[in-house]
Design a protein around this motif. Structure first.
Motif, short mmCIF file in Angstrom:
data_model
loop_
_atom_site.label_atom_id
_atom_site.label_comp_id
_atom_site.label_asym_id
_atom_site.label_seq_id
_atom_site.Cartn_x
_atom_site.Cartn_y
_atom_site.Cartn_z
N TYR A 213 14.14 -21.96 -25.23
CA TYR A 213 15.09 -21.56 -26.27
C TYR A 213 14.51 -21.82 -27.66
O TYR A 213 14.66 -21.02 -28.58
CB TYR A 213 16.43 -22.29 -26.11
N PHE A 214 13.83 -22.96 -27.78
CA PHE A 214 13.22 -23.31 -29.06
C PHE A 214 12.15 -22.28 -29.43
O PHE A 214 12.11 -21.76 -30.55
CB PHE A 214 12.61 -24.72 -28.99
N PHE A 215 11.31 -21.97 -28.44
CA PHE A 215 10.23 -21.00 -28.64
C PHE A 215 10.80 -19.65 -29.09
O PHE A 215 10.34 -19.06 -30.08
CB PHE A 215 9.46 -20.88 -27.30
N ALA A 216 11.84 -19.20 -28.40
CA ALA A 216 12.44 -17.89 -28.74
C ALA A 216 13.08 -17.93 -30.13
O ALA A 216 12.92 -16.99 -30.92
CB ALA A 216 13.48 -17.52 -27.69
N SER A 217 13.78 -19.03 -30.41
CA SER A 217 14.48 -19.08 -31.71
C SER A 217 13.50 -19.17 -32.87
O SER A 217 13.75 -18.61 -33.94
CB SER A 217 15.49 -20.24 -31.74
N VAL A 218 12.36 -19.86 -32.65
CA VAL A 218 11.34 -19.93 -33.70
C VAL A 218 10.78 -18.52 -33.95
O VAL A 218 10.57 -18.11 -35.10
CB VAL A 218 10.21 -20.93 -33.34
N LEU A 219 10.58 -17.78 -32.85
CA LEU A 219 10.07 -16.41 -33.01
C LEU A 219 11.10 -15.51 -33.72
O LEU A 219 10.73 -14.65 -34.52
CB LEU A 219 9.70 -15.81 -31.65
N ILE A 220 12.37 -15.73 -33.43
CA ILE A 220 13.43 -14.97 -34.13
C ILE A 220 13.34 -15.28 -35.62
O ILE A 220 13.38 -14.39 -36.47
CB ILE A 220 14.84 -15.34 -33.59
N GLY A 221 13.18 -16.57 -35.91
CA GLY A 221 13.05 -17.01 -37.31
C GLY A 221 11.84 -16.37 -37.97
O GLY A 221 11.91 -15.91 -39.12
N LEU A 222 10.74 -16.31 -37.22
CA LEU A 222 9.50 -15.70 -37.74
C LEU A 222 9.74 -14.22 -38.06
O LEU A 222 9.32 -13.71 -39.12
CB LEU A 222 8.38 -15.85 -36.71
N GLY A 223 10.43 -13.55 -37.15
CA GLY A 223 10.76 -12.13 -37.36
C GLY A 223 11.61 -11.96 -38.60
O GLY A 223 11.38 -11.04 -39.41
N ALA A 224 12.57 -12.88 -38.78
CA ALA A 224 13.44 -12.81 -39.96
C ALA A 224 12.63 -13.03 -41.22
O ALA A 224 12.79 -12.33 -42.23
CB ALA A 224 14.54 -13.85 -39.85
N TYR A 225 11.72 -14.03 -41.17
CA TYR A 225 10.92 -14.38 -42.35
C TYR A 225 9.97 -13.24 -42.74
O TYR A 225 9.83 -12.91 -43.92
CB TYR A 225 10.14 -15.66 -42.08
N LEU A 226 9.33 -12.66 -41.72
CA LEU A 226 8.30 -11.66 -42.01
C LEU A 226 8.85 -10.27 -42.33
O LEU A 226 8.34 -9.57 -43.19
CB LEU A 226 7.32 -11.55 -40.83
N PHE A 227 9.89 -9.86 -41.59
CA PHE A 227 10.27 -8.44 -41.68
C PHE A 227 11.70 -8.15 -42.14
O PHE A 227 12.06 -6.99 -42.28
CB PHE A 227 10.05 -7.75 -40.32
N SER A 228 12.53 -9.20 -42.31
CA SER A 228 13.94 -8.87 -42.54
C SER A 228 14.31 -8.61 -44.00
O SER A 228 15.39 -8.13 -44.27
CB SER A 228 14.84 -9.96 -41.98
N GLN A 229 13.38 -8.93 -44.92
CA GLN A 229 13.73 -8.86 -46.35
C GLN A 229 14.34 -7.50 -46.73
O GLN A 229 15.39 -7.44 -47.35
CB GLN A 229 12.51 -9.15 -47.20
N LYS A 230 13.63 -6.42 -46.32
CA LYS A 230 14.09 -5.08 -46.71
C LYS A 230 15.43 -4.76 -46.04
O LYS A 230 16.35 -4.25 -46.69
CB LYS A 230 13.03 -4.04 -46.33
#
Lengths: 337, 211
Positions: A213-230
């Motif tokens: 769960y930690f691994f998946a949530s960190v990756l979700i966070g990474l996705g948010a950090y890298l690509f969610s701005q727009k």
């Protein structure tokens, strides 16, 4: 190895898209800076997934009575990744959890695995019911918030300040609630394999449920950090067009529904009063958000709703699960040959 | 990241609205002093009006800058800024009127005094109602709409007095055309205050209905 790659792809896509459901209104209306909102999102999504993801994740294990071999799980995930990417290209919000369940059903049909149809039908009922719940709750919350502001007789600057604070605080709560559902949607399919030993590039990696769960949530966070701005800015500005009070009502609706279907404590408490039994299950934040927006639009007799766009999204709720089911059926059949 | 600016902003906005009311009251005093031919006092009051008008400008700019730089009230920012800018035209108009009386010193016949003061009263009532409406815009928009609708009613009365004044001016055979045109100009600039109030009130009704 392919499983990890697929999980990473889905998690990053989800992170990029779902951060907008939580902090879109705050960032879009320039009430909060994007970087700060992403930090809040990552922190609370990790907390939510570690604390609550276990409950909705159990649905996958309970749905298929003789659960598939872990080496074949990628056959379930590939159709989900493909359909999610296609829906992203078509700019249609999709539910990963529903896609995973339908892919699992397609896979099970080919593999002749026993499916718990009672649970499956219950999932369908609740998936159909949650948008209606969101529709009604968003209206109620909107009226309640407006009434509170009216009773308190606050001026517009005080209301603005209270809404800013509320959007940040409840954005964090929503991220916490969403963490359980998103993580369950991504790695819940692995939940029956609580202790996995994976060999990645000659490294032995022992994964238990919390680490997963930690691994998946960190990756979700990474996705948010890298690509969610727009996406956050675009969705946010769309939400802020509905004004801040309805945006807050939408956030409350998300929190309410997501918590009800992930927290053991709440489920037990509600099952005492409800005439039917509810249980933890992964839900789609996008569906809840969409239905809440339609609920808010009812105040203006749906004048601001774009009929074409709305029909496209509602149709996608039927087409996407069917497409995933067919893809999974096809892929598993080809693999079997 | 997140500061509570509402108190400072409401203080500034209330000060801005209070100043408009003060200018409004000062103009009534100015007119009375003018008819009493106390021209030194008229000069003093004109200076006071000018100072308050400058203060209004500074307050408006400060509020506008803070609303924009802190990205406050995003959904009604345009309406609030529009309201402040339109309201700021009123002290500007009154200041101009005060200067005109002070510098041009129109020859107002005694028979016109009463109606000039009446016109001033109606214009002043329009401003008072408008300020009440503007103050309520931040808390209760229904009150704003009610007050602004009243502004239109009072403005009609001002129009009637203005027409009556013009008739009296032009039916006077003793004054030459230049004096008549000069007096008509003063009636118009005084009536303009009521007209401006009505325009701002109309905008406020739309903003209140929209939100």
């Amino acid at each position: 190895m392919i499983d990890i790659l697929l999980i990473a792809i889905i998690a990053i896509i989800i992170g990029a898209n779902d951060a907008s459901n939580v902090f879109g209104s705050a960032v879009g209306s320039k009430m909060l800076k994007f970087k700060i909102s992403v930090v809040f999102f990552i922190i609370f999504i990790i907390f939510g997934s570690i604390i609550n993801a276990e409950n909705p994740s159990q649905v996958y294990g309970n749905l298929i009575l003789d659960y598939p071999d872990i080496n074949k799980i990628f056959l379930i995930i590939i159709p989900v990744v493909v359909i999610t990417i296609v829906s992203l290209i078509l700019k249609i919000p999709s539910s990963i959890s529903q896609s995973v369940i339908f892919s699992l059903i397609g896979f099970s049909f080919v593999e002749n695995l026993s499916i718990n149809f009672d649970l499956f039908y219950n999932l369908i009922y609740f998936w159909l019911a949650t948008p209606f719940m969101a529709f009604i709750l968003s209206i109620l919350f909107c009226r309640l918030i407006s009434l509170i502001f009216k009773i308190l007789r606050l001026n517009i600057f005080q209301i603005d300040y209270q809404i800013r604070l509320a959007l940040i605080f409840f954005g964090c709560v929503a991220a916490f609630a969403l963490g359980a559902h998103l993580t369950a949607a991504i790695v819940g399919i692995y939940s029956p394999f609580l202790d996995i030993d994976l060999n990645v590039l000659n490294f032995s990696l022992a994964l238990n449920d919390k680490k997963l769960y930690f691994f998946a949530s960190v990756l979700i966070g990474l996705g948010a950090y890298l690509f969610s701005q727009k996406i956050v800015r675009t969705i946010g500005s769309q939400i802020s067009n509905i004004k801040p009070v309805p945006a807050l009502a939408i956030l409350f609706t998300q929190i309410f529904i997501l918590f009800i279907f992930s927290s053991d404590y709440l489920i037990e408490a509600l099952n005492i009063f409800l005439p039917f039994q509810i249980f933890a299950m992964p839900l789609s934040a996008s569906h809840i958000t969409f239905a809440s927006i339609i609920g808010i639009a009812s105040f203006n007799k749906f004048r601001e709703v774009k009929p074409k766009h709305t029909i496209k999204i509602i149709l996608s709720w039927i087409i996407i699960p069917i497409s995933v089911f067919c893809c999974s059926l096809l892929l598993t059949s080809i693999y079997k040959i | 990241m997140l500061k509570n600016h509402e108190k400072e902003l409401m203080i500034s906005i209330n000060l801005f609205l209070d100043n408009i009311l003060k200018i409004n009251n000062l103009f009534k005093t100015l007119l009375q002093k003018y008819f009493d031919q106390k021209f030194d006092d008229v000069q003093k009051v004109t200076d006071q009006i000018s100072n308050l008008e400058s203060e209004c400008d500074a307050l408006r700019r400060d509020v506008e800058r803070r609303i924009y730089s802190e990205t406050l009230i995003p959904e009604i920012r345009g309406d609030v800024l529009g309201m402040l800018e339109n309201l700021d035209k009123i002290p500007g108009q009154i200041q101009g009127n005060a200067h005109s009386f002070n510098t041009e010193k129109p020859k107002v016949d005694a028979e016109l005094d009463k109606n000039f003061l009446k016109l001033c009263d109606y214009a002043s009532e329009c401003i008072s109602l408008l300020i009440e409406g503007a103050r309520s815009f931040f808390t209760d928009k229904n009150i704003t709409i009610a007050k602004c609708l009243e502004v239109s009613r009072v403005e009609s009365k001002a129009d009637k007095i203005s027409t009556e004044l013009k008739k009296t001016i032009f039916t006077n055979s003793e004054n030459g055309l230049a004096t008549k045109v000069h007096l008509k100009y003063f009636v118009e600039i005084m009536d303009e205050v009521a007209n401006l109030s009505e325009d701002v009130a109309d905008r406020l009704i739309i903003s209140s209905s929209k939100n």
